[in-house]
Design a protein around this motif. Structure first.
Motif, PDB file in Angstrom:
ATOM      1  N   TRP A 205       0.842  -1.211   0.000  1.00  0.00           N
ATOM      2  CA  TRP A 205       0.000   0.000   0.000  1.00  0.00           C
ATOM      3  C   TRP A 205       0.871   1.253   0.000  1.00  0.00           C
ATOM      4  O   TRP A 205       0.664   2.165  -0.790  1.00  0.00           O
ATOM      5  CB  TRP A 205      -0.901  -0.050   1.238  1.00  0.00           C
ATOM      6  CG  TRP A 205      -1.967   0.987   1.336  1.00  0.00           C
ATOM      7  CD1 TRP A 205      -3.142   1.038   0.646  1.00  0.00           C
ATOM      8  CD2 TRP A 205      -1.969   2.127   2.211  1.00  0.00           C
ATOM      9  NE1 TRP A 205      -3.863   2.133   1.047  1.00  0.00           N
ATOM     10  CE2 TRP A 205      -3.179   2.813   2.006  1.00  0.00           C
ATOM     11  CE3 TRP A 205      -1.064   2.618   3.156  1.00  0.00           C
ATOM     12  CZ2 TRP A 205      -3.508   3.976   2.701  1.00  0.00           C
ATOM     13  CZ3 TRP A 205      -1.395   3.773   3.848  1.00  0.00           C
ATOM     14  CH2 TRP A 205      -2.603   4.437   3.620  1.00  0.00           C
ATOM     15  N   SER A 206       1.865   1.268   0.862  1.00  0.00           N
ATOM     16  CA  SER A 206       2.692   2.484   0.925  1.00  0.00           C
ATOM     17  C   SER A 206       3.516   2.636  -0.350  1.00  0.00           C
ATOM     18  O   SER A 206       3.722   3.746  -0.839  1.00  0.00           O
ATOM     19  CB  SER A 206       3.568   2.518   2.171  1.00  0.00           C
ATOM     20  OG  SER A 206       4.504   1.511   2.173  1.00  0.00           O
ATOM     21  N   HIS A 207       3.925   1.514  -0.921  1.00  0.00           N
ATOM     22  CA  HIS A 207       4.700   1.582  -2.160  1.00  0.00           C
ATOM     23  C   HIS A 207       3.863   2.219  -3.268  1.00  0.00           C
ATOM     24  O   HIS A 207       4.325   3.061  -4.028  1.00  0.00           O
ATOM     25  CB  HIS A 207       5.127   0.168  -2.554  1.00  0.00           C
ATOM     26  CG  HIS A 207       5.908   0.115  -3.818  1.00  0.00           C
ATOM     27  ND1 HIS A 207       7.197   0.567  -3.909  1.00  0.00           N
ATOM     28  CD2 HIS A 207       5.576  -0.323  -5.053  1.00  0.00           C
ATOM     29  CE1 HIS A 207       7.632   0.413  -5.137  1.00  0.00           C
ATOM     30  NE2 HIS A 207       6.664  -0.119  -5.857  1.00  0.00           N
ATOM     31  N   ARG A 208       2.587   1.834  -3.319  1.00  0.00           N
ATOM     32  CA  ARG A 208       1.716   2.383  -4.361  1.00  0.00           C
ATOM     33  C   ARG A 208       1.523   3.883  -4.183  1.00  0.00           C
ATOM     34  O   ARG A 208       1.461   4.643  -5.140  1.00  0.00           O
ATOM     35  CB  ARG A 208       0.359   1.688  -4.318  1.00  0.00           C
ATOM     36  CG  ARG A 208      -0.025   1.081  -5.650  1.00  0.00           C
ATOM     37  CD  ARG A 208      -1.374   0.464  -5.599  1.00  0.00           C
ATOM     38  NE  ARG A 208      -2.382   1.314  -6.198  1.00  0.00           N
ATOM     39  CZ  ARG A 208      -2.584   1.433  -7.494  1.00  0.00           C
ATOM     40  NH1 ARG A 208      -1.854   0.743  -8.345  1.00  0.00           N
ATOM     41  NH2 ARG A 208      -3.519   2.220  -7.971  1.00  0.00           N
TER      42      ARG A 208
ATOM     43  N   GLU B 115       4.339  14.865  -7.474  1.00  0.00           N
ATOM     44  CA  GLU B 115       5.619  14.150  -7.393  1.00  0.00           C
ATOM     45  C   GLU B 115       6.077  14.217  -5.941  1.00  0.00           C
ATOM     46  O   GLU B 115       5.457  14.890  -5.130  1.00  0.00           O
ATOM     47  CB  GLU B 115       6.686  14.843  -8.241  1.00  0.00           C
ATOM     48  CG  GLU B 115       6.331  14.986  -9.687  1.00  0.00           C
ATOM     49  CD  GLU B 115       7.240  16.006 -10.337  1.00  0.00           C
ATOM     50  OE1 GLU B 115       8.104  15.589 -11.111  1.00  0.00           O
ATOM     51  OE2 GLU B 115       7.090  17.197 -10.057  1.00  0.00           O
ATOM     52  N   GLY B 116       7.211  13.587  -5.648  1.00  0.00           N
ATOM     53  CA  GLY B 116       7.717  13.638  -4.279  1.00  0.00           C
ATOM     54  C   GLY B 116       9.225  13.747  -4.286  1.00  0.00           C
ATOM     55  O   GLY B 116       9.917  12.922  -3.693  1.00  0.00           O
TER      56      GLY B 116
ATOM     57  N   THR C 163       3.565   6.034  -2.710  1.00  0.00           N
ATOM     58  CA  THR C 163       4.785   6.833  -2.918  1.00  0.00           C
ATOM     59  C   THR C 163       5.389   6.631  -4.307  1.00  0.00           C
ATOM     60  O   THR C 163       6.248   7.405  -4.710  1.00  0.00           O
ATOM     61  CB  THR C 163       5.865   6.477  -1.867  1.00  0.00           C
ATOM     62  OG1 THR C 163       6.033   5.053  -1.867  1.00  0.00           O
ATOM     63  CG2 THR C 163       5.471   6.921  -0.483  1.00  0.00           C
ATOM     64  N   SER C 164       4.927   5.616  -5.034  1.00  0.00           N
ATOM     65  CA  SER C 164       5.532   5.335  -6.338  1.00  0.00           C
ATOM     66  C   SER C 164       5.393   6.531  -7.279  1.00  0.00           C
ATOM     67  O   SER C 164       4.293   7.066  -7.440  1.00  0.00           O
ATOM     68  CB  SER C 164       4.845   4.117  -6.953  1.00  0.00           C
ATOM     69  OG  SER C 164       5.049   4.137  -8.348  1.00  0.00           O
ATOM     70  N   PRO C 165       6.506   6.956  -7.906  1.00  0.00           N
ATOM     71  CA  PRO C 165       6.419   8.101  -8.821  1.00  0.00           C
ATOM     72  C   PRO C 165       5.497   7.818 -10.012  1.00  0.00           C
ATOM     73  O   PRO C 165       5.043   8.738 -10.666  1.00  0.00           O
ATOM     74  CB  PRO C 165       7.864   8.314  -9.285  1.00  0.00           C
ATOM     75  CG  PRO C 165       8.675   7.225  -8.709  1.00  0.00           C
ATOM     76  CD  PRO C 165       7.831   6.387  -7.789  1.00  0.00           C
ATOM     77  N   ARG C 166       5.197   6.547 -10.253  1.00  0.00           N
ATOM     78  CA  ARG C 166       4.344   6.216 -11.418  1.00  0.00           C
ATOM     79  C   ARG C 166       2.895   6.649 -11.197  1.00  0.00           C
ATOM     80  O   ARG C 166       2.146   6.828 -12.145  1.00  0.00           O
ATOM     81  CB  ARG C 166       4.355   4.702 -11.672  1.00  0.00           C
ATOM     82  CG  ARG C 166       5.637   4.212 -12.284  1.00  0.00           C
ATOM     83  CD  ARG C 166       5.471   2.850 -12.912  1.00  0.00           C
ATOM     84  NE  ARG C 166       5.040   1.851 -11.947  1.00  0.00           N
ATOM     85  CZ  ARG C 166       4.000   1.045 -12.139  1.00  0.00           C
ATOM     86  NH1 ARG C 166       3.282   1.119 -13.231  1.00  0.00           N
ATOM     87  NH2 ARG C 166       3.679   0.147 -11.220  1.00  0.00           N
TER      88      ARG C 166
END
Ligand code: URA
Length: 232
Positions: free
Chosen positions: A116-119, A179-180, A121-124
């Motif tokens: 969940w967190s990967h999704r 973006e981050g 924060t993912s730049p995609r």
């Protein structure tokens, strides 16, 4: 874990019903349809049933109102960290979803669910994040246009993606970015000749920081809130 077992743990489907749903092409793993019930589910993969993200029970999802002076990290040898704000049973299991600078306040998500967190924060995925920015100087029309168009940041190859700028008062704006990058908001304002005096994140996607949360407080997310960030 096999996909059929995973699905029956995440949903009310029995193992047999899960197998049928998989064979009917209703299940995707990391964006790809998978029709083999025995397929192993990779650690951080997002699994969807009929396009809706499903998550294993037992994961924990929180929103925290991060105070200034606390690091967005699980541990640190010197500084206090956001995990110190949680009770011990949660502090050992959760991690912050992305980072806010030490002096930035506001909405920080925390979870035990790596996929969940990967999704988020993912730049995609370009999930919008909205910051209330207190500026040293009023924002000029030219600076606003540059932010809305995309600015070039020192040491970065690509310009920033277009940002949304909403004027709150003369020296306060709401800036929404998708973006981050490292210190992105501060660097964007510096690139247009201004300076950030205070930074507070109040929205991620459609999720607003709960105004009843005092600095340092947290609450669990509802199922709808959890899904709203990754279900679409
Ligand atoms: N941009 C920044 O510059 N700092 C933050 O903490 C978040 C976004």
């Amino acid at each position: 874990m096999r996909l059929d077992a995973y699905l029956s743990r995440c949903t009310p489907l029995s193992r047999k019903e899960a197998r049928r749903a998989i064979m009917a092409g209703r299940v995707e793993v990391a964006g790809e349809p998978v029709k083999k019930a025995a397929e192993p589910v990779p650690q951080e993969a997002q699994v969807t049933l009929d396009g809706q993200a499903v998550t294993l029970p037992g994961h924990v999802y929180l929103m925290l109102n991060k105070p200034a002076g606390i690091l967005s990290a699980t541990t640190d040898a010197v500084q206090p960290v956001v995990n110190d704000l949680l009770p011990d049973d949660l502090a050992t299991r959760l991690h912050p979803v992305g980072r806010l600078d030490l002096d930035t306040t506001g909405l920080l998500l925390m979870t035990s669910d790596g996929a969940w967190s990967h999704r988020i924060t993912s730049p995609r995925h370009h999930i919008p994040k909205t910051y209330r920015v207190t500026l040293a100087e009023p924002l000029s029309a030219d600076a606003r246009q540059q932010l809305e168009k995309g600015v070039h940041l020192r040491n970065d190859d690509q310009s920033t993606r277009p940002a949304l700028v909403e004027l709150v008062s003369e020296r306060i704006i709401d800036l929404t970015i998708t973006e981050g990058r490292y210190h992105q908001v501060k660097r964007m304002l510096a690139a247009v000749g201004n300076h950030v005096e205070a930074l507070h994140r109040h929205r991620i996607g459609t999720l607003e920081l709960d105004v009843t949360l005092a600095a340092g407080d947290f609450r669990h997310l509802t199922e709808a809130e959890i899904q709203s960030l990754t279900g679409g």
